[in-house]
Design an enzyme around this catalytic site. Sequence first.
Site, PDB file in Angstrom:
ATOM      1  CE  LYS A  83      45.061 -20.739  73.993  1.00  0.00           C
ATOM      2  NZ  LYS A  83      44.382 -19.426  74.081  1.00  0.00           N
TER       3      LYS A  83
ATOM      4  NE  ARG B 130      40.583 -13.574  75.213  1.00  0.00           N
ATOM      5  CZ  ARG B 130      41.415 -14.214  74.390  1.00  0.00           C
ATOM      6  NH1 ARG B 130      40.913 -15.000  73.436  1.00  0.00           N
ATOM      7  NH2 ARG B 130      42.711 -14.071  74.487  1.00  0.00           N
TER       8      ARG B 130
ATOM      9  CE1 TYR C 141      21.801 -41.137  59.411  1.00  0.00           C
ATOM     10  CE2 TYR C 141      24.123 -40.527  59.633  1.00  0.00           C
ATOM     11  CZ  TYR C 141      23.054 -41.344  59.985  1.00  0.00           C
ATOM     12  OH  TYR C 141      23.235 -42.358  60.884  1.00  0.00           O
TER      13      TYR C 141
ATOM     14  CG  MET D  66      29.407 -40.610  66.046  1.00  0.00           C
ATOM     15  SD  MET D  66      28.384 -41.319  67.342  1.00  0.00           S
ATOM     16  CE  MET D  66      27.094 -40.085  67.488  1.00  0.00           C
TER      17      MET D  66
END
Length: 381
Positions: free
Chosen positions: A53, A151, A270, A322
């Site tokens: 998956k 779940r 940053y 980023m």
Amino acid sequence: MRFDRSARAPVNETAPAEARAGAALTIDLSALVANWRQLAARASASECAAVVKADAYGLGAEPAVRALAAAGCRSFFVATAGEGERIRGVAPRAIVYVLEGLPCGGARALAAARLRPVLASLEEIREWAAFGRSIGRRLPAALQFDTGMNRLGLSLRDAAAAAVAAQDVDLTLAMSHFVCAQWPDDPRNARQIAAFQEARRHFPGAPASLCNSSGIFLSQQPHYDVLRPGYALYGGNPTPGAPNPMRGVARLEAPLLATRWIEAGESVGYDGVWTAARPTRLATLGLGYGDGFPAAVAGSGRPAPEAIVAGRRCPIVGRVSMDFVMLDVTDIPEDGVYRGQTAELLGETIGVDELAERCGTIGYEILTRLGRRYERVYIGG
């Protein structure tokens, strides 16, 4: 963690249009297959399936399935019907189970793609059985029982009703999922095994499956008929606290774009969350959270994530941007670091579990977030 560097030829994979120059994700399909074989050997009387998956945990479903199918893997587990259709395209004879079960009104599409839903409610069972009756066939499916995950899954009190509802279903698997098999001494493991045994009483002829990657290593050996490893296939440690028995599958590298010296007292990145305590040489690396590298790594109190440059570990400093990461390379001789040099963030020295721990996440997230801006190179297999 061991990464096989013996096979270097890339396998038919071109970089996506947005690929970054020099940033590469290398996937060793031979290591993937070796991990599958090792897990299968721990329970030779059971079939060893593969959980593929989320694009084979971020490493590429089609190449992974091709390699595993060629090695003898016959059954695959995916999350969604769309993922199942991708698998069917490269493994037309494989058994493919869909873990999200039967989407409402989706029986015709699943049956047409020869996918087997993992049915987790009486409503799903009845819908699948009714569609099978409408076309004159008992369609194959798995039943999932909830033994503690809360779940998806039938409750134990619904087991008897499920047996009645599933009379028109070709029940090929009864399964459940461990909550914490990675912790072998946790008493919930024994409770779940007992609960699963109780559920199975209502389906005496059905093959059974309980073990995920870590479950395969439990001393109780609840291997049953089918194993469902996922994370361990891709190099994750199924036995936390003990040495990782699996081979590394993924290696992540990116180029150094520039270096610079800063003075003591200057900040980096940053928000200025990291300040140099000494004259420091920085190297800017062409990779960031836009490429799937975790952003929340600064000021956490944990040891900083590192990259390997010139054979040495160098800490990440400042916030991840980023598109960029900054490394402290002060302790490497100045002529040993240069523009265009490759840094390794994941691979032979830094395994996926170590990287995840230092980033405050789990290895599953590290792998599945790996971005599409890397050139993907497949070796081995």
